[in-house]
Structure formats: C-alpha cells, structure tokens
Write a protein that holds these residues in place. Structure first.
Motif, mmCIF file in Angstrom:
data_model
loop_
_atom_site.group_PDB
_atom_site.id
_atom_site.type_symbol
_atom_site.label_atom_id
_atom_site.label_comp_id
_atom_site.label_asym_id
_atom_site.label_seq_id
_atom_site.Cartn_x
_atom_site.Cartn_y
_atom_site.Cartn_z
ATOM 1 N N HIS A 34 0.838 -1.207 0.000
ATOM 2 C CA HIS A 34 0.000 0.000 0.000
ATOM 3 C C HIS A 34 0.872 1.256 0.000
ATOM 4 O O HIS A 34 0.738 2.131 -0.860
ATOM 5 C CB HIS A 34 -0.905 -0.036 1.237
ATOM 6 C CG HIS A 34 -1.816 1.143 1.354
ATOM 7 N ND1 HIS A 34 -3.149 1.084 1.027
ATOM 8 C CD2 HIS A 34 -1.605 2.428 1.753
ATOM 9 C CE1 HIS A 34 -3.715 2.269 1.214
ATOM 10 N NE2 HIS A 34 -2.789 3.107 1.661
ATOM 11 N N HIS A 93 1.656 4.444 -2.835
ATOM 12 C CA HIS A 93 1.718 5.906 -2.671
ATOM 13 C C HIS A 93 3.072 6.424 -3.135
ATOM 14 O O HIS A 93 3.177 7.466 -3.779
ATOM 15 C CB HIS A 93 1.533 6.288 -1.199
ATOM 16 C CG HIS A 93 0.122 6.215 -0.702
ATOM 17 N ND1 HIS A 93 -0.914 6.864 -1.320
ATOM 18 C CD2 HIS A 93 -0.419 5.589 0.381
ATOM 19 C CE1 HIS A 93 -2.046 6.638 -0.641
ATOM 20 N NE2 HIS A 93 -1.766 5.859 0.385
ATOM 21 N N GLU A 120 -6.155 7.463 -2.851
ATOM 22 C CA GLU A 120 -5.853 6.099 -2.400
ATOM 23 C C GLU A 120 -5.908 5.083 -3.543
ATOM 24 O O GLU A 120 -5.739 3.890 -3.324
ATOM 25 C CB GLU A 120 -6.802 5.673 -1.279
ATOM 26 C CG GLU A 120 -6.640 6.450 0.023
ATOM 27 C CD GLU A 120 -5.304 6.230 0.726
ATOM 28 O OE1 GLU A 120 -4.736 5.137 0.590
ATOM 29 O OE2 GLU A 120 -4.821 7.182 1.379
ATOM 30 N N SER A 145 -2.435 3.312 -4.139
ATOM 31 C CA SER A 145 -2.007 2.492 -3.007
ATOM 32 C C SER A 145 -2.869 1.238 -2.889
ATOM 33 O O SER A 145 -2.351 0.132 -2.727
ATOM 34 C CB SER A 145 -2.070 3.312 -1.725
ATOM 35 O OG SER A 145 -3.332 3.927 -1.589
#
Ligand code: ZN
Length: 676
Positions: free
Chosen positions: A465, A469, A495, A498
């Motif tokens: 995750h 990013h 998001e 990610s």
C-alpha cells in the motif's frame, strides 16, 4: 551547538543532511526561508503585468523550497522524536500556519492569478490552466474576494470550528482515559491475548490495586470485543465504547459531545453558504473527484443495494454458527471464531514465510515489471537511524528518476503506523529538473537474534500500500510541484494507486516471489495459500455495510442540514440504519458522539472516499486481470493516464482515459465476493 557558518537545513544541493541536522537548526532555517519568501512575494507583486513564468513559477519554486526545508523536520519529529525536537517543531507550526493563511488570503496575489487566467495572450497549456484553477479554487475556499463583513465572519467561523473540532476530540480522549474496568478473577480474562493481560496487570500494579486494570484504549477495546469469552465483559466494553462522549451513566457529563455536534454542523453549513455553496457537502466536493451530492448518494445507495442482502446472509450464518441470536457485542467475537474454523489460519502462522528482505525483493520486482524501472540500494546516504536505507529508482536508460528512504521496523521514539511522505517534490522549471524523493515508513517487528524481520500478510499489504503511494509520488512527470505526484489529487482518488498495489500481494504469482521460509527458503505451501486467499472475502458484506452506515450518515448530515431544524443527527442515524444496517443496535449506542473522523478529522462529508477509492482501485486492477496482471500495454496506459499525472488532470477524465469508460462498482463487488 548549531554551526553558525552553514545551516544544514538550508543546504538544498543534495539529500537532507540527516547526519548534521540538529533541533537548534530548525527555527532559524524556517524563519529565514519564510522571510525570504515574503520579500520575494512583495517583489513579484510589484511587477507591472506578471505572467505565468514571472509570477506563478516563482510561487511554485518558493513553496517547493519551503517544503524541502520543512519536510526533514516533520519527518524527524515522526521517526526520531526527542523532547528538544518536539518543542521546536510545535513552536514552528504556528509560523507555517500564519504564512499559509497569509498567502491564501492575499487579495493582490489572488487578483494577479485571476488576471493571468483571463489574459487571452497568456497561452496556457492544460497543466498550467489546471494549476491556476486549483489555486483560484483554494483562494475562494480561504474566503478571499468576499466583502469585508462576510470575510470577517468567515474567518471567525473557521477559528471557532478549529476550536470546537479540537474540543470534540479532546472530549473523546478524556472520556476514554477516565474509564477503566478492574478484573479480579482469572476466569473473566479467558480468551484475552497474553500481552493484553500483561499490560492490564501492569496497569493495576501502577495504581496499587489487586487484579487487572483494563483501559478503554483502542487495542484493549478491540482485544476484549474480539477475544473475551465472557459475554458480560464484552457488553460492558461495547457500551463504554459506543457511549463515549454521550450523555448517560457511563461517562462524565462534561465530556458530552452532543452540543458540539450541533454547533459544528451549523457552523460548517454557514461557512459553506458564505462562500457560495448550498451546503457543506457541496463545499467538500469542490476538492473531490465526485461531482455532486446526488452522485455520492447514488453511489452509496447502489453499493448498499448489493451489500445489504449479502450482509444479511452472513449475519444469519454467523448466528447459526454461534447457535443463538447475536448482539452487537458478539459480532467480532464469533467472526473471529468462524474464521478460525473455516480457514484455520492465524496471521502469526504465516510470518516465517514473509521475511522482509524476500518481500522487498518481490515488491521491487513487481514495480520493475510494471513500469520498466530498476530499484537499487545506495549505501552511504546520511540517515536518521542505522535501520533506515536509501534506494535509487532508475529509468529505462539507467538515469535516476527518483529515490526513497525505507524505515521499516518499529523502535522507540518512532510514531506508530505506516505512511509515505514527500521528502523532495518533483519539479521541472526554467530548464532545471529536481527528481522526487519519498519516505516510506512502517512499524514491522524488528529482526531478533539473527532472524530477519518477519511479516504477517497484513504487514505485506501495508508495505505494498505505502509503496503504491510512493510510486505515485516518484513516477510523476508533472513539472509543477503543486500538481506533481500526490499533490492536487482529490482526496477520494488519492488512495487509488495504493489500494491498487495491494492487489498484487493477493496474486498467487506474486505470493510466490515474496514468500520463502526464512530458514528453508520454502515458498508458501499450496494449502496455506488457499486458506490465505479464502480470508480475503470473509464476511465482506458485514464489513461493507458498516462502512456504508458511517458514510451515509456523514454525507446526509452535511448535505441535508437546515438551520431551522438543526442537525437531526439521531433521526438520520435511525434512517440510515433502517436502510443498511444488519446488526441490531442497542438503543444506548451513540457512535456519532465519538465519530472523530468527521467531527475532528478531515473526513467531514468525505467518509465515502474510502469506498470510492476502493471502487477505482478494484476497477483499475480488473483491467490488469483482463490482460494478465503484468500486461505491458495496460501498465503503460495506467502509468501514462493516471499514475504519472498527479493532480494535473481531472481524476474522472484520467480514469476514463485509462479504462475507456466511467468507474464501475462490479469489480469491487466481485473482488470482495459480494457478487459472483
Ligand atoms: Zn493510503
């Protein structure tokens, strides 16, 4: 003592001098750069007819420099905290706030941006135009351009809101700190994990009482509600948790947040009206990918239509497994037991198969296959702790396109959780390119006694995750820092990269790359893999309707407000629950009174963003699955239309450029097992 000759924070010719930065350097460096920025701004505004290159580019440069100097400071405050650093950090925050308020409300600067945007001779490209639109939007959201009386009122509301929102959170914390439960007999503790029992023992000893003292912090609450075999204890904790800062017997009156909810929602509504929005939800959407209140409500409604029937079936199955009707405080407990029975899998059991070095190699291999980059460790870069490492990201012809620090394991004086943060932002202006640098920080179990750090699969997901990013920040090609990487990306879309990366940590092929027993090198055995994959969709319907309940409550509260009727918080909760809730809620449940995400944090009229971004990520990943998850053309299209574009492009337009259509909820429903 700090060197008087050169302040290392001001040395921007290289990566931050983490081996030289001391807390005494912070305030002088910040004051110097703020003073220089103010002088420069005055000079820029004196120009007769400033244009994009003579005003906006220098503004971008100034902000970039400020962030470069501040970034190592806020990073050190998070990963190598000390009393001295915390003190200077806190002393400097107001200086930064004051500066950004000053910029946001600078009428002359605002008019100059308007003039450039309206100048037919300016010949702006689409990125430049978008940069100006964003800036103008932010000026308006800061209340610039309003008549004086309304501007004053707007400022006053913002200040009052800041105070009330902080008070809301304080009340919740105070309330939690004041509550505890003493246990005096061992059978009452049955089922609780040993580390929770140990801590409770220490807690009691510290207060010189016999037995165990269970506090109302989140880890203890989660442990009790999930593992305590004693139903009465679970119920007590549930009630204490769900009535935090609510009127009643459990907590003191003075922490009651009921009146604060009314004031916060009323003031937000008034503020939205002052700057030209129908309600606070509409204001919130001004900076988001979702375009309208109706669109968000329809989105949540459509998800509910699919998830509620599934959640009902799951709830019935859970009650059948328990052999009795279930109360709200039984759900986590029986879910855990059912999961154990179905999949016989404990997170701990997988740790030996996920040693950090192996997982990192596999993760880098995924990124390299997808985007044609190479990731190489660079030794000797100054860091804040010997555990931290630095990696270069190389492009197709071996050139450095960016870099990142990795600080993977927990240690004292380091903040909890995992995050990616910007160290250096990407920029390309005036013939000069600055390559981006990121911090990736996690809190994994440190290596012990010659063993590497061993991760759970949850940890693996966290790493993927945050790396997602990181790639968003590092692979951007946008020249202007305010739109590069994650900057300028709407909250409900940020998001996407990610959550998208997390999917790879569920792929059997990738699991083969990232797993290998730390002693034998044996990859994750097939039957363990099967069971792990099975957990992904376990009770997904129940989880989804819980998120939908929060999201719908938040969004309706902020979109339906009418001053003459008040917030109607209780009625809205009741209506939302009638629509989406499956678990019976006891009448004492007052979860809104401690809903800090929306009353103190940044999620006001934005809680839906969690689900929104999940839909985007699942839909993007489905495109990869359709052509094989490493299909070169799909990866290239994703990189070119979304990942490298930062905030330079409308998020929906970028999505459509990649997918050929608008987002669809079906891939998420399929991925979570809600639809076949
Ligand atoms: Zn994230």
């Amino acid at each position: 003592m700090a060197s008087t000759t050169l302040n290392p924070l001001l040395d921007l010719g290289q990566l931050p001098r983490f081996d030289q930065i001391e807390s005494a350097h912070v305030e002088p460096a910040l004051r110097q750069v703020l003073a220089e920025n103010r002088t420069e701004l005055t000079r820029l505004l004196k120009q007769p007819a400033p244009g994009f290159a003579s005003l906006i580019e220098p503004m971008e440069q100034m902000q970039h420099r400020l962030m470069r100097i501040w970034s190592p400071v806020s990073h050190l405050n998070a990963v190598a905290n000390s009393e001295a650093l915390r003190a200077v950090y806190n002393a400097c925050l107001p200086l930064l706030t004051e500066y950004s308020t000053e910029i946001g409300q600078n009428e002359a600067l605002y008019r100059a941006y308007v003039a450039i945007s309206e100048d037919p001779a300016a010949q702006l490209d689409s990125t430049q135009r978008r940069l100006i639109d964003h800036a103008l939007r932010d000026f308006r959201l800061a209340g610039v351009g309003l008549p004086l009386d309304r501007k004053e009122r707007y400022k006053a509301i913002m200040q009052e809101l800041a105070t009330l929102q902080a008070k809301f959170e304080e009340n919740v914390l105070d309330c939690m700190n004041a509550w505890s439960r003493v246990v005096t007999s061992t059978p009452e503790l049955a089922g609780l994990p040993p580390h929770v029992v140990d801590r409770a023992r220490e807690g009691a000893a510290a207060r010189k009482i016999d037995g165990w003292l269970l506090a109302l912090d989140q880890p203890t609450y989660v442990a009790v509600i999930t593992h305590a075999e004693n139903e009465a204890l679970r119920r007590e904790f549930y009630e204490a948790w769900q009535t935090r800062s609510a009127p009643g017997q459990q907590h003191a009156e003075r922490w009651d947040n009921t009146a604060l909810i009314e004031s916060i929602v009323r003031l937000r509504h008034e503020a939205a009206g002052l700057i030209g929005f129908d309600n606070y939800a509409a204001l919130s959407l001004a900076t988001k990918m979702a375009k309208s209140v109706d669109e968000v409500l329809a989105f949540l409604g459509e998800l509910a239509d699919h998830c509620v029937p599934v959640a009902r079936r799951e709830f019935a199955k859970l009650a059948e497994f328990a052999g009795r009707p279930l109360n709200a405080w039984d759900i986590a407990f029986y879910s855990e037991r059912l999961q154990q029975q179905l999949y016989h899998i404990a997170d701990e059991e997988l740790r030996p198969y996920f040693p950090l070095p192996k997982v990192l190699n596999g993760l880098f291999r995924v990124a390299e296959r997808l985007y044609g980059i190479r990731i190489r460790e660079r030794p000797g870069v100054p860091v804040w702790h010997p555990d931290a490492r630095f990696f270069d990201v190389l492009g197709e012809s071996g050139e450095i396109v960016g870099g990142f620090y990795l600080d993977a394991c927990a240690r004292p004086h380091k903040r909890n959780g995992a995050w990616m943060d910007e160290c250096v932002g990407h920029k390309r202006m005036g013939g000069m390119t600055t390559t981006p640098v990121a911090y990736l920080v996690c809190n994994f179990t440190p290596p012990i006694a010659g063993r590497p750090s061993l991760l759970t699969h949850d940890d693996v997901l966290t790493l993927f995750h945050e790396f997602g990013h990181g790639l968003h920040h590092l692979l951007t090609t946008v020249p202007y820092p305010s739109l590069a990487g994650i900057n300028g990306v709407p909250w409900d879309a940020v998001e996407l990269p990610s959550q998208f990366m997390e999917n790879f940590a569920w792929s059997p092929e990738v699991l083969g790359w990232i797993s290998g027993h730390f002693e034998t090198g044996e990859p994750l055995p097939a039957e363990k893999l099967e069971r792990l994959l099975g957990t992904r969709t376990f009770l997904a319907g129940l989880q989804a309707v819980r998120q939908l309940e929060f999201a719908l409550f938040d969004f309706r509260l902020h979109s339906e407000y009418q001053p003459e009727r008040g917030s109607r918080a209780s009625e809205i909760i009741a209506e939302v629950r009638a629509r989406v809730s499956v678990v019976p809620h006891p009448p004492f449940n007052r979860f809104a009174n401690s809903f800090t995400h929306i009353f103190s944090g940044g999620y006001a009229a934005g809680y839906y963003s969690y689900k929104w971004a999940e839909v985007l990520a699942a839909d993007v990943f489905a495109a990869f699955e359709e052509s094989g998850i490493f299909a070169e053309d799909v990866a290239r299209r994703f990189l070119e239309s979304i990942l490298s574009q930062g905030g330079s492009r409308d998020a929906l337009e970028a999505f459509i450029a990649f997918r050929g259509r608008k987002p669809d909820i079906r891939p998420l429903l399929k991925q979570s097992g809600i639809a076949a």
